[in-house]
Design a protein around this motif. Sequence first.
Motif, short mmCIF file in Angstrom:
data_model
loop_
_atom_site.label_atom_id
_atom_site.label_comp_id
_atom_site.label_asym_id
_atom_site.label_seq_id
_atom_site.Cartn_x
_atom_site.Cartn_y
_atom_site.Cartn_z
N GLY A 1 80.22 41.81 39.83
CA GLY A 1 79.01 41.81 39.00
C GLY A 1 79.26 42.31 37.59
O GLY A 1 78.33 42.44 36.80
N GLY A 2 80.50 42.60 37.30
CA GLY A 2 80.86 43.01 35.93
C GLY A 2 80.71 44.51 35.72
O GLY A 2 80.32 45.25 36.60
N ARG A 3 81.03 44.91 34.50
CA ARG A 3 81.04 46.33 34.15
C ARG A 3 79.67 46.98 34.13
O ARG A 3 78.75 46.45 33.51
CB ARG A 3 81.57 46.47 32.72
CG ARG A 3 82.97 46.88 32.64
CD ARG A 3 83.45 47.06 31.22
NE ARG A 3 84.89 46.87 31.24
CZ ARG A 3 85.72 47.78 31.75
NH1 ARG A 3 85.27 48.91 32.22
NH2 ARG A 3 87.01 47.53 31.79
N SER A 4 79.54 48.16 34.74
CA SER A 4 78.36 49.00 34.52
C SER A 4 78.72 50.16 33.60
O SER A 4 77.84 50.86 33.13
CB SER A 4 77.84 49.58 35.84
OG SER A 4 77.39 48.55 36.68
N ARG A 5 80.01 50.41 33.41
CA ARG A 5 80.45 51.53 32.55
C ARG A 5 81.83 51.24 31.98
O ARG A 5 82.55 50.38 32.48
CB ARG A 5 80.46 52.86 33.33
CG ARG A 5 81.32 52.88 34.58
CD ARG A 5 80.97 54.04 35.50
NE ARG A 5 79.55 54.09 35.78
CZ ARG A 5 78.95 53.31 36.68
NH1 ARG A 5 79.63 52.45 37.40
NH2 ARG A 5 77.65 53.38 36.85
N ASP A 6 82.16 51.99 30.92
CA ASP A 6 83.43 51.76 30.23
C ASP A 6 84.59 52.43 30.96
O ASP A 6 85.72 51.98 30.88
CB ASP A 6 83.37 52.34 28.81
CG ASP A 6 82.24 51.71 28.02
OD1 ASP A 6 81.93 50.52 28.29
OD2 ASP A 6 81.65 52.41 27.17
#
Length: 402
Positions: A110-115
Motif C-alpha cells: 500500500g506504499g509508504r506511511s512514513r519516511d
Amino acid sequence: MKITSAKVIVTCPGRNFVTLKIETDQGVYGIGDATLNGREKAVVAYLEDHVIPCLIGRDPGRIEDTWQYLYRGAYWRRGPVTMRAIAAVDVALWDIKAKMAGMPLYQLLGGRSRDKVMVYGHANGADIASTVEAVGRYIDMGYQAIRAQTGIPGVEKAYGVGRGDMYYEPADAALPTETGWNTAKALDYIPKLFAKLRDTYGYEHHLLHDGHHRYTPLEAAQMGKALEPFRLFWFEDCTPAENQEAFKLVRQHTTTPLAVGEIFNTIWDCKDLIQNQLIDYIRATIVGAGGVTHLKRIADLASLYQVRTGCHGATDLSPVTMGTALHFDTWVPNFGVQEYMRHTPETDEVFPHDYSFAKGYMTCGENPGHGVDIDEALAAKYPYSPAQLPVARLEDGTMWNW
Ligand code: CS2
Ligand code: MG
C-alpha cells in the motif's frame, strides 16, 4: 509461473537460523525466515517433510490461497512450528511477487506511511549504575527509544543482561542454562533504575522494559504503578498471556502502557486483548505470526482499537524477518515502534541486505522484494550448533517462567 524447487538452509553464523528458499521456473527466487529459537530442527522437519512437497508446481503468485492451504489444510492449526513454516513460505512468496513487480515490498502493501521506522535498542548492565551508562551509549548512538534491563542484586543471571554490550544472546548452551528469579527483589530494584534514568537523562527519550512473563497479575499491576512516574513507552509481557482475563486486573490498576505478543502465533491469540483494549502495543511479528499475510490482518484488527504495532526483533529473528518487518513497518498505518537487536557481523555477511540504521531510525531499501538474500556458500561454512533458551527457578528451586 510455477514453483520448481524449495530448500531449507540451516546456518549458525554466531547463532542458528533456518531459511527457506523457493525457486521458480522464471529464475526468480524468494527467501523466508523459519527460525524458532531453541527448537529449530522441528521447523526444518515440518518444512522438508510436509510443506515443500505441496509447494512444487504451485503458482507462487497465489499467496493468500497458499496461506489458507497450509493453515486449513494441515487440520492441526496454529502453534509456533506450523505458523513459522507458514510464515517462511508466505514471506518467500511475497519476495517473489515484489521481485516480479520490480518493486520494494512496501509498495505492494500500500506504499509508504512514513519516511523511516523508529527502532528501540537493548541497553543492559549488571546493576543500576552500569545500565544507566549503557543507556547513555544508546543515546549517543542516536536512539530515540531504549529498552533498559538490569541485573538485580541477589538474582542469579537475571533476564536481559548480556555478556556483551550490543549482542544479548540468551540461547547460550546445548542444554538450558539455569537462571534465577525473585519478584520481590525486582519490585524493589527496577523502579529505582528508571528513577535514576529519568534523573540522569530527563524525559526526552522513550524508555521500555520487559517483564518477560515473570509477574503475577497483581505484581504486574504493582510494578506498572511503581513505574508510572517515569512515563515508560511500554511495560512488556508483564504477566503470562495465556489467560488474557489477567490483563483486566493489571489494566484496572495502572496507566503504564502494556505490550504483549512476541510469542503469539495467530490473530486468535491477540483478539481478546485487542478487542477489550487491554494492551497498547501488539508485539506479534512476521516470522512468529504467519508472515506478512497474517500480520497485516492482526494490524488491521488492532487499528480499530487504537492498538499500535511493536514487532518483535530479537537476534533470533533473522535479517530476513528484520528486512520484511521494515517493509511492513513502512506501510502499516498504526505503527508504534520496531525492536532492533543488532546481528553479529558474521550474520550480516551471510544475509546481505539493503536496510540501514541512522540516528535511532531504520529504513528499508528500494531493491525489488524484501531486500534480504542469503549467501549459501558462506552459510555452509557455519554448521548448526545446538543451543537452547535458559530456564528460570525461584530461590527454593521452583520452576518459573524464563
Ligand atoms: C525478548 C526476546 O526481545 C525481546 O523482547 O523477550 O529476547 C526473547 O527472549 C527471545 O526472542 C527468545 O528467543
Ligand atoms: Mg520480550
